[in-house]
Design an enzyme around this catalytic site. Sequence first.
Site, PDB file in Angstrom:
ATOM      1  N   THR A 143      27.741  41.770 -37.504  1.00  0.00           N
ATOM      2  CA  THR A 143      27.492  41.308 -39.031  1.00  0.00           C
ATOM      3  C   THR A 143      26.833  39.774 -38.923  1.00  0.00           C
ATOM      4  O   THR A 143      26.217  39.714 -39.876  1.00  0.00           O
ATOM      5  CB  THR A 143      28.695  41.263 -39.799  1.00  0.00           C
ATOM      6  OG1 THR A 143      29.641  40.268 -39.324  1.00  0.00           O
ATOM      7  CG2 THR A 143      29.583  42.680 -39.998  1.00  0.00           C
TER       8      THR A 143
ATOM      9  N   CYS B 120      36.853  40.122 -42.021  1.00  0.00           N
ATOM     10  CA  CYS B 120      35.995  40.531 -43.312  1.00  0.00           C
ATOM     11  C   CYS B 120      36.069  42.066 -43.536  1.00  0.00           C
ATOM     12  O   CYS B 120      35.778  42.827 -42.500  1.00  0.00           O
ATOM     13  CB  CYS B 120      34.865  39.994 -42.782  1.00  0.00           C
ATOM     14  SG  CYS B 120      33.644  40.422 -44.138  1.00  0.00           S
TER      15      CYS B 120
ATOM     16  N   HIS C 175      36.626  37.689 -37.930  1.00  0.00           N
ATOM     17  CA  HIS C 175      35.746  38.266 -37.290  1.00  0.00           C
ATOM     18  C   HIS C 175      36.404  39.558 -36.774  1.00  0.00           C
ATOM     19  O   HIS C 175      35.735  40.264 -36.056  1.00  0.00           O
ATOM     20  CB  HIS C 175      35.670  37.324 -35.635  1.00  0.00           C
ATOM     21  CG  HIS C 175      34.702  35.918 -36.074  1.00  0.00           C
ATOM     22  ND1 HIS C 175      33.788  35.778 -36.409  1.00  0.00           N
ATOM     23  CD2 HIS C 175      35.194  34.867 -35.723  1.00  0.00           C
ATOM     24  CE1 HIS C 175      33.194  34.730 -36.638  1.00  0.00           C
ATOM     25  NE2 HIS C 175      34.283  33.985 -36.060  1.00  0.00           N
TER      26      HIS C 175
ATOM     27  N   CYS D  30      25.281  42.427 -44.564  1.00  0.00           N
ATOM     28  CA  CYS D  30      26.184  41.230 -44.981  1.00  0.00           C
ATOM     29  C   CYS D  30      25.078  40.178 -45.843  1.00  0.00           C
ATOM     30  O   CYS D  30      24.325  39.853 -45.158  1.00  0.00           O
ATOM     31  CB  CYS D  30      26.736  40.430 -43.700  1.00  0.00           C
ATOM     32  SG  CYS D  30      27.524  38.801 -44.433  1.00  0.00           S
TER      33      CYS D  30
ATOM     34  N   GLU E 293      33.572  38.542 -32.814  1.00  0.00           N
ATOM     35  CA  GLU E 293      33.442  39.780 -33.773  1.00  0.00           C
ATOM     36  C   GLU E 293      33.065  40.850 -32.743  1.00  0.00           C
ATOM     37  O   GLU E 293      33.671  42.053 -32.793  1.00  0.00           O
ATOM     38  CB  GLU E 293      32.409  39.557 -34.620  1.00  0.00           C
ATOM     39  CG  GLU E 293      32.141  40.708 -35.606  1.00  0.00           C
ATOM     40  CD  GLU E 293      31.163  40.873 -36.462  1.00  0.00           C
ATOM     41  OE1 GLU E 293      30.638  39.718 -37.230  1.00  0.00           O
ATOM     42  OE2 GLU E 293      30.413  41.902 -36.700  1.00  0.00           O
TER      43      GLU E 293
HETATM   44  S1  SF4 Z   1      28.881  37.352 -41.505  1.00  0.00           S
HETATM   45 FE1  SF4 Z   1      29.289  38.424 -43.321  1.00  0.00          FE
HETATM   46  S2  SF4 Z   1      30.225  40.393 -42.670  1.00  0.00           S
HETATM   47 FE2  SF4 Z   1      30.380  38.827 -41.322  1.00  0.00          FE
HETATM   48  S3  SF4 Z   1      32.489  37.923 -41.455  1.00  0.00           S
HETATM   49 FE3  SF4 Z   1      31.034  36.481 -42.422  1.00  0.00          FE
HETATM   50  S4  SF4 Z   1      30.948  37.398 -44.576  1.00  0.00           S
HETATM   51 FE4  SF4 Z   1      31.956  39.043 -43.403  1.00  0.00          FE
END
Ligand code: SF4
Length: 206
Positions: free
Chosen positions: A149, A81, A59, A179, A111
């Site tokens: 995301t 990520c 996150h 994503c 996040e």
């Molecule tokens: S939802 Fe997608 S962009 Fe967000 S951390 Fe998970 S893989 Fe990465």
Amino acid sequence: MRAIEIVERALQKYEQPVYVRHEIVHNKHVVDGLKAKGARFVEELSEVPDNSVAIFSAHGVPKKVEEEAAARELIVHNATCPLVTKVHNQGKRYVMQGRSVILIGHAGHPEVEGTLGQISAPVALVQTEADVENLDIPTDSPVAYVTQTTLSVDDTKGIIGALHRRFSDLVGPDTRDICYATQNRQTAVRETMRESRCRSRHRRQE
Ligand code: SF4
């Protein structure tokens, strides 16, 4: 998944435990497996003892957490990520372009906390279309938005539509940056709902 591999590699490389800030993924089975191998999950860096290994989850983290870890000389592995890092960088670029930045996301989500804490200018968080109406930003000023995301295109399209109606100079990320893990999850949910609707219609016709 990349973040899990980073924890697995750290568990092989260092003495246990290794500390992971926030659950690395929302999957109890995976988290329990890592716990059994010696990972300890914590909410705050203050829970990580000195001279330990700290892993930042997918996150991402606010800048002040990175700085605190560096000041305490913790051994850090950053599993943020790459798409989340891309959101941070987009937000920073928009600020440099002189735009007011809006983040579409859920308050309190790790996040969102990370993104808000990575962009060194005030970022307005919007969670609903109604929040767009209450934004204290002139409607003709340059504005940009970024999104959490873990929200899919379907989750954000109503809010993005409201932003376009309200602001005349609005930019946002390329839709190719979404994503696919999130979008695939949303598509699977939609398919399941469609199938169950079909099944109940068939049952009614029988
Ligand atoms: S939802 Fe997608 S962009 Fe967000 S951390 Fe998970 S893989 Fe990465």
